[in-house]
Design a protein around this motif. Sequence first.
Motif, PDB file in Angstrom:
ATOM      1  N   GLU A  28       1.083  -0.995   0.165  1.00  0.00           N
ATOM      2  CA  GLU A  28       0.128  -0.126   0.239  1.00  0.00           C
ATOM      3  C   GLU A  28       1.060   1.239   0.015  1.00  0.00           C
ATOM      4  O   GLU A  28       0.512   2.275  -0.708  1.00  0.00           O
ATOM      5  N   SER A  29       1.949   1.754   0.595  1.00  0.00           N
ATOM      6  CA  SER A  29       2.808   2.012   0.956  1.00  0.00           C
ATOM      7  C   SER A  29       3.854   3.023  -0.181  1.00  0.00           C
ATOM      8  O   SER A  29       3.923   3.701  -1.289  1.00  0.00           O
ATOM      9  N   THR A  30       3.446   1.845  -1.073  1.00  0.00           N
ATOM     10  CA  THR A  30       4.881   1.723  -2.406  1.00  0.00           C
ATOM     11  C   THR A  30       3.134   2.132  -3.176  1.00  0.00           C
ATOM     12  O   THR A  30       3.926   2.917  -4.356  1.00  0.00           O
ATOM     13  N   LEU A  31       2.429   1.895  -3.212  1.00  0.00           N
ATOM     14  CA  LEU A  31       1.480   2.179  -4.819  1.00  0.00           C
ATOM     15  C   LEU A  31       1.498   4.139  -4.038  1.00  0.00           C
ATOM     16  O   LEU A  31       1.344   4.595  -5.094  1.00  0.00           O
ATOM     17  N   ARG A  32       1.009   4.499  -3.110  1.00  0.00           N
ATOM     18  CA  ARG A  32       0.773   5.387  -2.312  1.00  0.00           C
ATOM     19  C   ARG A  32       2.259   6.405  -2.874  1.00  0.00           C
ATOM     20  O   ARG A  32       2.330   7.668  -3.083  1.00  0.00           O
ATOM     21  N   GLY A  33       2.943   5.888  -2.423  1.00  0.00           N
ATOM     22  CA  GLY A  33       4.976   7.071  -2.525  1.00  0.00           C
ATOM     23  C   GLY A  33       5.611   6.900  -3.849  1.00  0.00           C
ATOM     24  O   GLY A  33       5.486   8.317  -4.561  1.00  0.00           O
ATOM     25  N   ARG A  34       5.344   5.417  -4.255  1.00  0.00           N
ATOM     26  CA  ARG A  34       6.776   5.660  -5.699  1.00  0.00           C
ATOM     27  C   ARG A  34       5.301   5.895  -7.075  1.00  0.00           C
ATOM     28  O   ARG A  34       5.718   6.725  -8.067  1.00  0.00           O
ATOM     29  N   PHE A  35       3.986   5.747  -6.985  1.00  0.00           N
ATOM     30  CA  PHE A  35       3.267   5.600  -8.252  1.00  0.00           C
ATOM     31  C   PHE A  35       2.078   6.731  -8.170  1.00  0.00           C
ATOM     32  O   PHE A  35       1.324   7.036  -8.784  1.00  0.00           O
ATOM     33  N   ALA A  42      -5.931  -0.597   0.613  1.00  0.00           N
ATOM     34  CA  ALA A  42      -5.720  -2.229   0.422  1.00  0.00           C
ATOM     35  C   ALA A  42      -7.169  -3.023   0.942  1.00  0.00           C
ATOM     36  O   ALA A  42      -7.700  -3.986   1.111  1.00  0.00           O
ATOM     37  N   ASP A  43      -7.410  -2.375   1.728  1.00  0.00           N
ATOM     38  CA  ASP A  43      -8.659  -2.978   3.096  1.00  0.00           C
ATOM     39  C   ASP A  43      -9.798  -2.552   1.855  1.00  0.00           C
ATOM     40  O   ASP A  43     -10.809  -2.827   2.308  1.00  0.00           O
ATOM     41  N   GLN A  44      -9.692  -1.560   1.168  1.00  0.00           N
ATOM     42  CA  GLN A  44     -10.946  -1.745   0.278  1.00  0.00           C
ATOM     43  C   GLN A  44     -10.888  -2.255  -0.931  1.00  0.00           C
ATOM     44  O   GLN A  44     -11.996  -1.848  -1.837  1.00  0.00           O
ATOM     45  N   CYS A  45     -10.156  -3.081  -0.832  1.00  0.00           N
ATOM     46  CA  CYS A  45      -9.943  -3.467  -2.492  1.00  0.00           C
ATOM     47  C   CYS A  45      -9.721  -5.196  -2.428  1.00  0.00           C
ATOM     48  O   CYS A  45      -9.181  -5.358  -1.825  1.00  0.00           O
ATOM     49  N   VAL A  46     -10.777  -5.233  -2.840  1.00  0.00           N
ATOM     50  CA  VAL A  46     -11.503  -6.794  -2.907  1.00  0.00           C
ATOM     51  C   VAL A  46     -11.738  -7.376  -3.725  1.00  0.00           C
ATOM     52  O   VAL A  46     -12.763  -6.561  -4.609  1.00  0.00           O
TER      53      VAL A  46
END
Length: 72
Positions: A28-35, A42-46
């Motif tokens: 989650e941190s990588t997706l937010r920071g890098r991208f 992630a908790d809302q991604c089903v």
Amino acid sequence: MKYEEYVRILLFLTGKEKLSLRALDMIESTLRGRFGLDFFRADQCVSKIEVKSTCKLRRGIKYQFSTYYGYE
């Protein structure tokens, strides 16, 4: 002792559930920071769910069934 060995020991001593949640936090941190995906949580991604149900009927009869919901 190398750093990698030290980290491996720490990971070995940590429970599976806690490791899974930490790994998910890192993704989650990588997706937010890098991208730049600040909205990602992630908790809302089903993407799919499978539910196994058991119904108890009269006279000790049990009925089991699975229900599956998912995106293709």
